[in-house]
Design a protein around this motif. Structure first.
Motif, PDB file in Angstrom:
ATOM      1  N   LEU A  36       0.764  -1.248  -0.082  1.00 20.09           N
ATOM      2  CA  LEU A  36      -0.054  -0.092   0.069  1.00 20.09           C
ATOM      3  C   LEU A  36       0.674   1.143   0.022  1.00 20.09           C
ATOM      4  O   LEU A  36       0.662   2.280  -0.651  1.00 20.09           O
ATOM      5  N   ILE A  42       1.301   4.756  -2.532  1.00 15.70           N
ATOM      6  CA  ILE A  42       1.175   6.268  -2.403  1.00 15.70           C
ATOM      7  C   ILE A  42       2.350   6.968  -2.769  1.00 15.70           C
ATOM      8  O   ILE A  42       2.340   8.190  -3.419  1.00 15.70           O
ATOM      9  N   SER A  56      -3.556  11.627   1.983  1.00 17.62           N
ATOM     10  CA  SER A  56      -4.513  11.263   2.900  1.00 17.62           C
ATOM     11  C   SER A  56      -5.826  10.579   2.382  1.00 17.62           C
ATOM     12  O   SER A  56      -6.363   9.548   2.663  1.00 17.62           O
ATOM     13  N   TRP A  82      -5.729   6.703   1.204  1.00 15.21           N
ATOM     14  CA  TRP A  82      -6.057   5.728   2.116  1.00 15.21           C
ATOM     15  C   TRP A  82      -7.499   5.512   1.998  1.00 15.21           C
ATOM     16  O   TRP A  82      -7.917   4.262   2.146  1.00 15.21           O
ATOM     17  N   LEU A  84      -9.254   1.811   0.660  1.00 18.40           N
ATOM     18  CA  LEU A  84     -10.156   1.009   1.527  1.00 18.40           C
ATOM     19  C   LEU A  84     -11.244   0.655   0.584  1.00 18.40           C
ATOM     20  O   LEU A  84     -11.737  -0.360   0.748  1.00 18.40           O
ATOM     21  N   THR A  96      -6.002  10.064   7.853  1.00 19.93           N
ATOM     22  CA  THR A  96      -4.663   9.199   7.547  1.00 19.93           C
ATOM     23  C   THR A  96      -4.695   8.363   8.996  1.00 19.93           C
ATOM     24  O   THR A  96      -4.772   7.013   9.115  1.00 19.93           O
ATOM     25  N   ALA A 108      -5.980   4.915   7.276  1.00 21.22           N
ATOM     26  CA  ALA A 108      -4.580   3.943   7.388  1.00 21.22           C
ATOM     27  C   ALA A 108      -4.684   2.647   7.766  1.00 21.22           C
ATOM     28  O   ALA A 108      -4.484   1.680   7.108  1.00 21.22           O
ATOM     29  N   ALA A 157      -7.355   0.382   6.145  1.00 15.97           N
ATOM     30  CA  ALA A 157      -6.819  -0.066   4.909  1.00 15.97           C
ATOM     31  C   ALA A 157      -5.935  -1.336   5.166  1.00 15.97           C
ATOM     32  O   ALA A 157      -5.925  -1.977   4.535  1.00 15.97           O
TER      33      ALA A 157
END
Length: 271
Positions: free
Chosen positions: A120, A124, A169, A172, A176, A256, A260, A263
């Motif tokens: 992940l 990003i 941010s 995330w 998800l 986040t 996060a 996720a």
């Protein structure tokens, strides 16, 4: 997938450590970038979207805004558009992640001794690079159209950085969604339902005092309004900066902190 299968993966995450995770993030980021090189059409949104948005809003709506003063509208709209660039691209990440699960890419990752979070995190990093490219294209095209930077380079970099922080941010949330919905089409549809009200119910394209009262109430709590106002103040060198910047940072940190862990947990459950 059984608990017995998940337990070794989590133990593996704990054994890898920070240095190993960073190496895995670097390797997977390189993989993501190589996929873009092999499929350059995937960059069309990052390359063309800033140009299309700028042309449409400056020359279609600019004549109706600010008493027909298109130059004044450029100074108003382009900083707001810079603010939303990161978020627009970030919401596309979930679609790609969902496709990775559907096509079996994640099955290969499952067999590798890598930290699950690094998959992940690499997305990003790759998305950050795409957002930087998109921001550079937007600003270059804006300067060609006559946009004036009325502050300085540090303020310009601060505006780009703030947009990146907020956009990452949102990644995330997008990831998800990509792991929670059944198809890439569903992810894309839900992402648009999130994006459209936030974009047009903000101060990006029009001053909020021209909107009805009920909509103004929404724009006041819309983080994209704060992001647009902060970018506008930084690039135009006027207006309050500290308050909208603080609002954006708070929203980014909250998103986040909430999404996060969700996720990462969802990813571990699926792989």
């Amino acid at each position: 997938m059984t608990t017995a299968t998940l337990a070794p993966a989590r133990a593996e995450d704990n054994r890898i450590g920070l240095a190993g995770t960073l190496r895995h993030v670097g390797a997977l980021t390189r993989r993501n970038l190589m996929r873009i090189k092999a499929d350059p059409e995937s960059m069309f949104d990052a390359v063309l979207m800033p140009i299309i948005f700028t042309v449409l809003f400056v020359y279609v709506f600019g004549g109706a805004m600010f008493a027909g003063d298109q130059d004044a509208y450029k100074q108003y709209m382009i900083p707001g558009l810079l603010g939303q660039t990161g978020m627009t691209l970030a919401l596309a990440v979930g679609t790609g992640l969902n496709s990775d699960f559907q096509t079996g890419v994640m099955d290969r990752f499952r067999t590798l001794p890598i930290g699950r979070a690094s998959v992940l995190l690499s997305k990003i990093v790759a998305e950050s690079l795409r957002a930087l490219l998109s921001s550079a294209i937007l600003l270059t095209f804006a300067f060609l159209l006559g946009f004036e930077l009325k502050s300085g380079v540090p303020e310009l970099l601060a505006a780009v950085g703030l947009s990146m922080v907020f956009g990452m941010s949102i990644v995330w949330i997008s990831m998800l969604l990509g792991m929670s919905l059944k198809s890439a089409q569903a992810v894309q549809g839900v992402s648009m339902l999130v994006l459209m009200p936030l974009q047009f119910g903000s101060s990006i394209f029009a001053p909020t005092d021209t909107m009805p009262g009920w909509l103004q109430s929404f724009t006041k709590v819309n983080p994209l309004s704060a992001l647009a106002d902060a970018s506008r103040a930084l690039l135009n060198g006027q207006g309050a900066v500290a308050h909208p910047v603080m609002i954006v940072l708070i929203w980014s940190a909250a998103a986040t902190a909430i999404f996060a862990p969700l996720a990462v947990a969802r990813f571990r459950k699926r792989v």
